[in-house]
Design an enzyme around this catalytic site. Sequence first.
Site, PDB file in Angstrom:
ATOM      1  N   CYS A  85       4.178  17.345   7.088  1.00 48.26           N
ATOM      2  CA  CYS A  85       4.002  18.483   6.228  1.00 48.26           C
ATOM      3  C   CYS A  85       2.626  18.116   5.457  1.00 48.26           C
ATOM      4  O   CYS A  85       1.579  18.303   5.680  1.00 48.26           O
ATOM      5  CB  CYS A  85       5.167  18.730   5.253  1.00 48.26           C
ATOM      6  SG  CYS A  85       5.098  20.441   4.519  1.00 48.26           S
ATOM      7  N   HIS A 194      10.079  18.313   8.909  1.00 48.92           N
ATOM      8  CA  HIS A 194      10.326  16.952   8.298  1.00 48.92           C
ATOM      9  C   HIS A 194      11.505  16.217   9.035  1.00 48.92           C
ATOM     10  O   HIS A 194      12.634  16.555   8.913  1.00 48.92           O
ATOM     11  CB  HIS A 194      10.861  17.323   6.834  1.00 48.92           C
ATOM     12  CG  HIS A 194       9.786  17.634   6.051  1.00 48.92           C
ATOM     13  ND1 HIS A 194       9.267  16.986   4.828  1.00 48.92           N
ATOM     14  CD2 HIS A 194       9.248  19.161   5.806  1.00 48.92           C
ATOM     15  CE1 HIS A 194       8.480  17.852   4.266  1.00 48.92           C
ATOM     16  NE2 HIS A 194       8.447  18.935   4.681  1.00 48.92           N
ATOM     17  N   GLU A 196      12.218  13.433   8.582  1.00 52.45           N
ATOM     18  CA  GLU A 196      12.993  12.257   7.518  1.00 52.45           C
ATOM     19  C   GLU A 196      14.349  12.830   6.978  1.00 52.45           C
ATOM     20  O   GLU A 196      15.152  12.511   6.643  1.00 52.45           O
ATOM     21  CB  GLU A 196      12.027  11.927   6.613  1.00 52.45           C
ATOM     22  CG  GLU A 196      11.879  12.970   5.320  1.00 52.45           C
ATOM     23  CD  GLU A 196      10.992  13.800   5.655  1.00 52.45           C
ATOM     24  OE1 GLU A 196      10.231  14.447   4.796  1.00 52.45           O
ATOM     25  OE2 GLU A 196      10.220  13.906   6.795  1.00 52.45           O
TER      26      GLU A 196
END
Length: 232
Positions: A85, A194, A196
């Site tokens: 991002c 994302h 994660e």
Amino acid sequence: MRIGVITFPGSLDDRDAARAVRFAGAEPVALWHGSHSLEGVDALVLPGGFSYGDYLRCGAIAALSPIMSEVIDAANKGMPVLGICNGFQMLAEAHLLEGGLIRNDHGSFICRDQLLRVENASTAWTGNFEQGQEITIPLKNGEGGFIADADTVKRLEGEGQVAFRYLGVNPNGSVNDIAGVSNARGNVVGLMPHPEHAIEEGFGPDTHAAMRNGTDGLAFFTSVITQALVAR
């Protein structure tokens, strides 16, 4: 394996990225934007957030942080670097990745679980995926529209540097539905979604099996570990 996660003023997802690194089996190393040392890490993650408040262009000020000179040097020597991002925006601003990111075409911030297709499973961060695999990764951005001139897009497409493509819906107006790209060498990858936030059952995107059960993001971090083990 030691993977550095760089914190910039305004980073939001640095701790999530460090947790993902740890969850994958590597040691996260906290790095500060004002440092000139990478602390001997084997790979780097530039996390999401709003570095310097995004007051100029997203990632533009962070790309000039002291540590970025070390990041650029390490990336050019082959170190794996992942930009997520805002981190993707930094890598574009630092010219480690081609193209740029602009305001979403609908003018609004968007947050959703996003279906992607893996277009290149041979980069440092995608080796544990299958070519053409469809994955679901959370997305949250206001300036995620990928742009590049026609010749650059043609080259990225032709040389396999489009790493991920949006499926089902293009959430931000990105050209050719591009969600992420790599450099020619394949050690530097940037994407707007994302990974994660999709590493642990019970906390990721919804799946057909159960709510919040998606773990597709974990393969990003295990891929770079696998590559390092093979190289040794």
